[in-house]
Design a protein around this motif. Structure first.
Motif, short mmCIF file in Angstrom:
data_model
loop_
_atom_site.label_atom_id
_atom_site.label_comp_id
_atom_site.label_asym_id
_atom_site.label_seq_id
_atom_site.Cartn_x
_atom_site.Cartn_y
_atom_site.Cartn_z
N ASP B 76 41.40 2.32 -61.20
CA ASP B 76 41.76 1.31 -62.27
C ASP B 76 41.64 -0.11 -61.62
OD1 ASP B 76 41.98 3.01 -64.29
OD2 ASP B 76 44.42 3.06 -64.05
N ARG B 77 42.45 -0.23 -60.41
CA ARG B 77 42.63 -1.48 -59.94
C ARG B 77 40.96 -2.04 -59.41
NH1 ARG B 77 46.77 0.69 -56.76
NH2 ARG B 77 45.54 1.10 -54.94
N GLU B 78 40.35 -1.05 -58.84
CA GLU B 78 39.02 -1.42 -58.49
C GLU B 78 38.03 -1.92 -59.57
OE1 GLU B 78 36.91 0.24 -55.07
OE2 GLU B 78 35.56 1.32 -56.45
N GLN B 79 38.14 -1.11 -60.44
CA GLN B 79 37.20 -1.48 -61.68
C GLN B 79 37.73 -2.92 -62.42
OE1 GLN B 79 37.70 1.88 -64.35
NE2 GLN B 79 35.35 1.78 -64.80
N ALA B 80 39.15 -3.05 -62.19
CA ALA B 80 39.51 -4.29 -63.02
C ALA B 80 39.16 -5.34 -61.95
CB ALA B 80 41.16 -4.27 -63.16
N ASP B 81 39.42 -5.48 -60.83
CA ASP B 81 39.18 -6.14 -59.78
C ASP B 81 37.51 -6.63 -59.70
OD1 ASP B 81 41.12 -7.60 -58.05
OD2 ASP B 81 39.34 -7.34 -56.57
N ARG B 82 36.65 -5.61 -59.82
CA ARG B 82 35.31 -6.06 -59.97
C ARG B 82 34.91 -6.80 -61.14
NH1 ARG B 82 35.49 -4.23 -55.51
NH2 ARG B 82 34.74 -2.44 -54.78
N GLN B 83 35.75 -6.30 -62.24
CA GLN B 83 35.18 -7.03 -63.50
C GLN B 83 35.69 -8.53 -63.37
OE1 GLN B 83 36.93 -4.73 -66.78
NE2 GLN B 83 36.07 -6.00 -68.46
N ARG B 84 37.02 -8.70 -62.70
CA ARG B 84 37.30 -10.06 -62.49
C ARG B 84 36.48 -10.79 -61.64
NH1 ARG B 84 42.54 -8.18 -62.00
NH2 ARG B 84 42.63 -8.44 -59.82
N VAL B 85 35.86 -10.18 -60.68
CA VAL B 85 34.84 -10.84 -59.86
C VAL B 85 33.83 -11.23 -60.58
CG1 VAL B 85 33.43 -10.74 -58.06
CG2 VAL B 85 35.81 -9.95 -57.82
N ASP B 86 33.20 -10.18 -61.41
CA ASP B 86 32.07 -10.75 -62.30
C ASP B 86 32.21 -11.64 -63.14
OD1 ASP B 86 30.77 -8.68 -60.61
OD2 ASP B 86 31.08 -6.99 -62.17
N GLU B 87 33.30 -11.62 -63.99
CA GLU B 87 33.66 -12.64 -64.85
C GLU B 87 33.92 -14.11 -64.07
OE1 GLU B 87 36.01 -9.95 -68.07
OE2 GLU B 87 37.04 -11.23 -66.78
N SER B 432 33.49 -8.16 -50.51
CA SER B 432 34.22 -7.29 -49.57
C SER B 432 35.47 -7.32 -49.21
CB SER B 432 33.31 -7.54 -48.20
OG SER B 432 32.02 -7.17 -48.43
N CYS B 433 35.91 -8.51 -49.13
CA CYS B 433 37.56 -8.68 -49.08
C CYS B 433 38.25 -8.15 -49.98
CB CYS B 433 37.83 -10.23 -48.97
SG CYS B 433 37.23 -11.21 -47.14
N ASP B 434 37.78 -8.28 -51.20
CA ASP B 434 38.39 -7.70 -52.28
C ASP B 434 38.49 -6.21 -52.22
OD1 ASP B 434 39.05 -9.75 -53.72
OD2 ASP B 434 37.17 -9.99 -55.07
N ALA B 435 37.36 -5.67 -51.88
CA ALA B 435 37.31 -4.29 -51.78
C ALA B 435 38.33 -3.77 -50.52
CB ALA B 435 35.75 -3.83 -51.23
N PHE B 436 38.42 -4.72 -49.50
CA PHE B 436 39.21 -4.08 -48.53
C PHE B 436 40.75 -4.22 -48.93
CE2 PHE B 436 35.70 -3.87 -45.64
CZ PHE B 436 36.13 -2.78 -45.01
N ARG B 437 41.15 -5.20 -49.66
CA ARG B 437 42.46 -5.61 -50.32
C ARG B 437 42.81 -4.13 -51.19
NH1 ARG B 437 47.08 -5.66 -51.49
NH2 ARG B 437 47.77 -6.58 -53.54
N LEU B 438 41.71 -3.65 -51.89
CA LEU B 438 42.32 -2.61 -52.66
C LEU B 438 42.37 -1.36 -51.95
CD1 LEU B 438 39.43 -2.97 -55.54
CD2 LEU B 438 41.69 -3.18 -55.58
N ARG B 439 41.51 -1.26 -50.68
CA ARG B 439 41.59 -0.16 -49.79
C ARG B 439 42.95 0.09 -49.13
NH1 ARG B 439 35.93 0.32 -47.60
NH2 ARG B 439 35.71 0.20 -49.69
N TYR B 440 43.45 -1.19 -48.65
CA TYR B 440 44.54 -1.61 -47.79
C TYR B 440 45.49 -2.31 -48.53
CZ TYR B 440 41.00 0.69 -44.71
OH TYR B 440 40.14 1.51 -44.19
N PRO B 441 46.03 -1.56 -49.64
CA PRO B 441 46.86 -2.73 -50.19
C PRO B 441 48.36 -3.32 -49.41
CG PRO B 441 47.42 -0.43 -51.08
CD PRO B 441 46.16 -0.39 -50.07
#
Lengths: 185, 502
Positions: B76-87, B432-441
């Motif tokens: 969920d977080r990843e999907q939402a974050d990606r969406q925010r980035v895209d927006e 990439s930083c967003d992805a890592f943030r999700l990975r290592y909260p």
């Protein structure tokens, strides 16, 4: 999220769930997570010997699987593919730890049989075998787990771990030999 | 136990697994019929396997549910974050990579990037070879999309950052400030993005680094360090000559390969990495340099490579080529951590079983990328490692590799890794930083790094990036437990407000 358990009376095939997941169906993917998380976790325990890291492994494996799903051919068995993803991640973590040797790993987990633990010869043997397995070197632990607990073929294990079949064979031979010495009969 | 028993015992494990040849099965069964000892060994193995097969990791059901929920939340977080980035970043840059399942494996860009990476990795430990700026174009059905020009770095912001640096004294701040100074990008900094694949290789053609590489190869008679399958090469590169794999002058070439392999044996030359990889994959040698008319055809043909590998294996029965490459490049310190008590026996067994190490692995590109990344991360040559990480962090179809490479690079260099006003690259890094943030909260260092990178995005004037940057700076501040770091986050927020005109 849908309720995979409620709809699970007919137990949809992995293949169908993968096809649905590829179309973005999160409920289908959640069913796959429910179905395979224990096995991925068990592999994680063989690698890390603690619950916390094994939990992380489960999360990472399914996240990566979701991202890479349309590279996966749905007609192939799902478990070896998941194990491969898991093994790649685990090895990366372990390699990182070798360079930062501050973390101590302990085997905190209890392996059990199919029914609540009984006091039989079978349960005693199970405990001894799992204890002995946890004392083997990591590469032997994982190979023996994939073979004996997961029933993967040598080819599948080789693909999962990205090692030649001969390596699988030799590691298994050594693991079983050591196991035999450690487990009193 | 007899001598015969020792022979048979080695076969019992594969016999139990049904992985023996028919002739060996007969041998084993004939022996078992008359040997109680070996029969007992087999029964013990079988019993142990059965015990493992009926073992499962025990934990309360609620914990399994919690684990499944955790996976769901991560998705969920990843999907939402990606969406925010895209927006937040709708028109700033073309999508250089996908965050979601993709059907294509490495394409042209990946292939060319492989060539670049190997060119970087090959000379490690040897003569210094600085990669020229390399551009790898996006695989895009719409063709190259020119970047929206990023705004020039704001001098005011730079001054603010410099002042802030004095206040905080943190390394990251220094890095950020140096990133803000309008200096020329480092040699292999992320390049301008709008050039075609052929031009990208052209990046390899004009620089002195390439001449050095070519010279090095001529001197060493080593094959060009490109380890891609011929099928992939043909598929990806329509201009690839189809006859490059035809061995020419094999006998002589085999002789030429031997000195290189001797170097490898001595662990003397890091440049053997490319050769080792070629040998390991048993692929015909292809060279981007000669393909573009910059050098002679590779001196070592496919057949001679196979011969060279045989020679290597005969000389070093306890050592795989992969190990050799590692030894050559990673040095004794790393060897000690890699050492496996059974590696010799494994390698011997490997040679017997499949005729060479991992020659038939299904995805050589994946393995190669993993190796290249591990190689770069583990290198003690920081400069070379950073060069390789830059390439790996470039326009790569493999998110996993690119993200990790960026993260490693940022950890080594701080935000100064972004010494570029190439907004597309910076946005990639932010992702990439967003992805890592999700990975290592739970890692605050990633929160901080991410916030700073996003401020950099905002500074470049990327449309609507201020909101994204603000959100990430706030998140860092809110989750930071140290008062000092909270203070730094507040200062960063002030800088962001000024950048964004609030």
């Amino acid at each position: 999220m849908a309720e995979p358990k409620a709809a699970a009376a007919e137990e949809p095939e992995d293949r169908d769930l993968v096809v649905l997941s590829k179309r973005g169906d999160r409920a289908a993917f959640a069913t796959l997570v429910q179905r395979y998380q224990r096995r991925v976790f068990a592999l994680g325990l063989r690698y890390f010997r603690n619950d916390a890291d094994a939990d992380d492994l489960v999360q990472e494996t399914f996240l990566r699987a979701w991202r890479a799903l349309d590279r996966f051919e749905e007609d192939r068995p799902l478990a070896p593919w998941l194990f491969r993803i898991a093994a790649n991640w685990a090895l990366t973590q372990i390699e990182g730890r070798k360079r930062r040797p501050s973390e101590e790993l302990t085997d905190e987990h209890h392996w059990q049989g199919p029914s609540p633990e009984e006091h039989t010869d079978a349960s005693r043997l199970r405990r001894e075998v799992n204890r002995a397995l946890s004392e083997l070197p990591e590469d032997q632990r994982v190979v023996l787990h994939l073979r004996a607990a997961e029933g993967l073929s040598y080819r599948e294990i080789a693909d999962t771990l990205d090692v030649p079949i001969g390596t699988v064979m030799s590691r298994l031979g050594r693991a079983r030999e050591t196991m035999r010495r450690k487990v009193k009969r | 136990m007899t001598e015969r028993c020792h022979e048979i015992e080695a076969l019992l494990s594969p016999y139990l697994d049904g992985e023996l040849e028919t002739a060996d099965v007969r041998r084993v069964e004939a022996h078992l019929a008359s040997c109680d000892v070996c029969r007992a060994v087999l029964e013990a193995m079988s019993a142990h396997d059965a015990a493992l097969a009926t073992s499962s990791a025990h934990r309360p059901e609620a914990e399994w549910d919690a684990l499944a929920a955790r996976v769901e939340q991560a998705l969920d977080r990843e999907q939402a974050d990606r969406q925010r980035v895209d927006e937040a970043l709708p028109a700033a840059a073309p999508r250089r990579f996908r965050w979601w399942p993709r059907t294509a494996l490495l394409g042209t860009a990946g292939t060319l990037a492989l060539a670049v990476i190997v060119a970087l990795l090959v000379p490690w430990g040897g003569p210094s070879l600085v990669a020229p700026p390399v551009v790898l174009e996006t695989e895009s059905a719409d063709g190259p999309v020119p970047l929206r020009p990023g705004a020039a770095l704001d001098e005011v912001a730079a001054k603010e950052e410099a002042g802030f640096r004095q206040d905080s004294g943190s390394r990251l701040e220094e890095d950020l400030a140096s990133a803000a100074r309008p200096t020329a990008p480092p040699p292999a900094a992320s390049p301008p993005a709008a050039s075609a694949p052929a031009e990208a290789v052209g990046g390899l053609t004009g620089g002195r680094a390439d001449e050095s590489a070519l010279k090095l190869q001529r001197e060493k008679k080593a094959p060009a360090p490109v380890a891609i399958s011929p099928e992939r090469a043909r598929q990806n590169s329509p201009t690839t000559p189809t006859d490059h794999a035809t061995p020419t002058g094999d006998a002589a070439a085999a002789g030429e390969a031997a000195p290189v392999l001797r170097e490898m044996e001595e662990g003397a030359s890091a440049s053997t990495f490319g050769l080792a990889r070629d040998l390991e994959a048993d692929l015909p040698v292809e060279t981007e340099l000669s393909r573009h008319g910059l050098g002679p055809a590779p001196p070592v043909g496919a057949r001679s490579l196979a011969e060279a590998r045989n020679w290597w294996e005969q000389q070093n029965p306890g050592d795989s080529l992969r190990d050799a490459a590692r030894k050559a490049d990673r040095g004794a310190a790393l060897l000690s951590s890699d050492a496996e008590p059974d590696s010799d026996a494994d390698a011997i067994s490997d040679g017997r079983a499949v005729g060479g190490p991992a020659a038939d692995s299904p995805s050589p590109e994946d393995r190669f990328l993993d190796d290249a990344l591990a190689h770069a991360r583990n290198s003690t040559d920081d400069r070379a490692a950073r060069e390789a990480l830059r390439v790996l962090s470039g326009d790569f179809p493999e998110n996993r590799i690119r993200e990790t490479a960026w993260f490693e690079l940022l950890q080594r260099e701080g935000p100064s890794a972004l010494a570029s006003d190439d907004s597309e690259t910076v946005i990639d890094v932010a992702r990439s930083c967003d992805a890592f943030r999700l990975r290592y909260p739970h890692r605050h260092d990633i929160l901080e790094l991410r916030a700073r990178v996003w401020v950099h995005v905002a500074r470049l004037g990327v449309e609507r990036s201020c909101a994204g940057a603000r959100q990430r700076v706030y998140e860092w501040r809110d989750q930071e437990t140290s008062d000092l770091r909270k203070g730094e986050a507040t200062v960063l927020r002030g800088a962001l407000d000024r950048i964004c005109g609030d």
